[in-house]
Write an enzyme that holds these catalytic residues in place. Structure first.
Site, PDB file in Angstrom:
ATOM      1  CG  ASP A  59      89.027  44.541  -0.591  1.00 31.22           C
ATOM      2  OD1 ASP A  59      90.162  44.018  -0.633  1.00 31.22           O
ATOM      3  OD2 ASP A  59      88.818  45.746  -0.820  1.00 31.22           O
ATOM      4  CG  HIS A  85      77.745  41.258  19.229  1.00 34.91           C
ATOM      5  ND1 HIS A  85      78.384  40.792  20.360  1.00 34.91           N
ATOM      6  CD2 HIS A  85      78.614  41.043  18.215  1.00 34.91           C
ATOM      7  CE1 HIS A  85      79.562  40.316  20.051  1.00 34.91           C
ATOM      8  NE2 HIS A  85      79.739  40.465  18.745  1.00 34.91           N
ATOM      9  CB  SER A 119      82.324  42.143  16.504  1.00 37.03           C
ATOM     10  OG  SER A 119      81.026  42.495  16.857  1.00 37.03           O
TER      11      SER A 119
END
Length: 418
Positions: free
Chosen positions: A354, A226, A369
């Site tokens: 997980d 992003h 990210s």
């Protein structure tokens, strides 16, 4: 007629119930981009040169608007498009090496970014020359007196010279897509004994994120998933140049009370340079790697990529670093995914499943990210956002849009038989 009051009661009960559901939906799906842990909270970021001029590439909070796109945790196609013909879908032949490495990011802005105003104590009292000249927060100073401005130090000389000669300085400013010309007269600050223009400015920013992929033959890479926005203006940073370097994760700060967690990391912009940054787009940062090669012991050979229509709901993996520089693989679930005919930043809803990752991070955290998502042996996208009120879940972007901005064509495809 006697049944009307009962019907009215049921009607109002149902109405209240649906209003409550709507409010809960809005609260649950507040999100935040998860790119950079703020160096202002982490002493190890002192390894960065000139930290007083650096603003962290921190998250841009987006607290409204997403709930319409994701009813009940499912993504839906909200734009009109031609229905996909399953008999003529394509599969990409592109192969890239997945990332997962923690990277330090240093950006140099295009020109000098205005991030605030301040008052100057002059002969006529308090004033802000910059504000009086109608210079706005978010403006970029490109030129002074017709000469290009590349960094903050360039401005000081012009200000002193103009102040001593009692002349105004001419500014060329970029505001969005518009170029504006204005002028201002520096004011002598009695408290600090120097000329001032009443503006807070910044010429660089730094933080950490995660490498998503790179193409070994060309050296092209993509990371973050992003755009990087300035911490003060909340506007995308227009870059002049930038650098990515190796980064080491020192600890994990878990999120709480609606505040997302973050990776704490250290790096030096003068050492271990990995490559350049040439683009900052809604789909990440992009550029070329240098001679220092990235290492991924788990995936050291190129993997095929999956286009958006190939992504399936169900199990998948992400690659990321939670300690030092070790890349680890963790289980996630693709809760929802939509085929996309055109670029869109949110293509998947994902959930961390997980146990080890949930134990160490609590879910998705800032600095994660760009972590690549792998399903059925193919790279399908990258982690980009976390749901603030549910850190185990967030958004992912489809890999094809990152490849497109990296300059790696996804047109090289083969027909898929019906």
């Amino acid at each position: 007629m006697k049944k009307e009051p009962a019907n009215n009661v049921r009607f109002w009960i149902c109405s209240i119930f649906f209003v409550l559901l709507s409010v809960l939906s809005i609260l649950q799906l507040s999100t935040v981009q998860i790119s950079f842990a703020s160096e202002n909270k982490e002493m190890t970021f002192k390894t960065i040169n000139n930290p007083s001029t650096i603003g962290p590439l921190i998250t841009e909070r987006e607290l409204t608007g997403f709930h319409n796109d994701v009813p009940n945790g499912k993504l839906v196609q909200t734009t009109s498009s031609v229905p996909i013909n399953r008999a003529s879908e394509t599969e990409s032949d592109i192969k890239v090496i997945p990332g997962g490495q923690s990277i330090g990011v240093k950006l140099q802005t295009l020109g000098v970014l205005v991030v605030g105003h301040h008052q100057v104590t002059g002969d006529k009292g308090l004033s802000s020359p910059g504000e009086e000249a109608k210079i706005d927060v978010g403006d970029v100073i490109l030129k002074i007196n017709g000469e290009p401005v590349k960094e903050m130090n360039d401005i000081k000389g012009y200000v002193e010279k103009a102040g001593n000669s009692h002349k105004a300085i001419d500014l060329t400013i970029k505001r969005g897509e518009e170029t504006i010309h204005t002028s201002l007269q520096p004011v002598y600050d009695k408290k600090e004994n120097q000329f001032k223009i009443g503006l807070y400015i910044r010429d660089s920013a730094a933080g950490i994120g995660t490498m998503t992929f790179y193409e070994p033959s060309s050296g092209k890479y993509g990371a973050l998933g992003h755009i990087i926005s300035d911490m003060d203006t909340k506007k995308p940073i227009e870059i002049n140049n930038g650098t990515i370097v190796n980064s080491s994760v020192t600890s994990i700060e878990k999120g709480n009370n609606g505040i997302p967690g973050e990776k704490q990391a250290k790096f030096s912009v003068d050492e271990d340079k990995l490559g350049t940054i040439t683009k900052n787009t809604p789909y990440g940062i992009f550029g070329k790697l240098g001679e220092n090669t990235l290492e991924n012991k788990k995936y050291n050979k190129p993997l095929p990529i999956a286009l958006s229509h190939e992504v399936k709901e169900g199990p998948a993996k992400i690659l990321t670093v939670v300690k030092d520089e070790k890349i680890e693989e963790f289980d996630i679930e693709i809760v929802s995914s939509i085929p996309q005919k055109s670029p869109a930043t949110k293509g998947m809803v994902i959930q961390i499943t997980d146990p080890e990752l949930l134990k160490s991070t609590g879910g998705i955290v800032q600095g994660m990210s760009g972590s690549p998502i792998i399903q059925n042996g193919k790279i399908i996208g990258a982690v980009t956002h976390v749901f603030v009120n549910d850190p185990t879940s967030g958004y992912g972007v489809h890999i094809e849009w990152m490849l497109q901005d990296a300059g790696i064509s996804t047109d090289k495809t083969t027909l898929k038989t019906a």
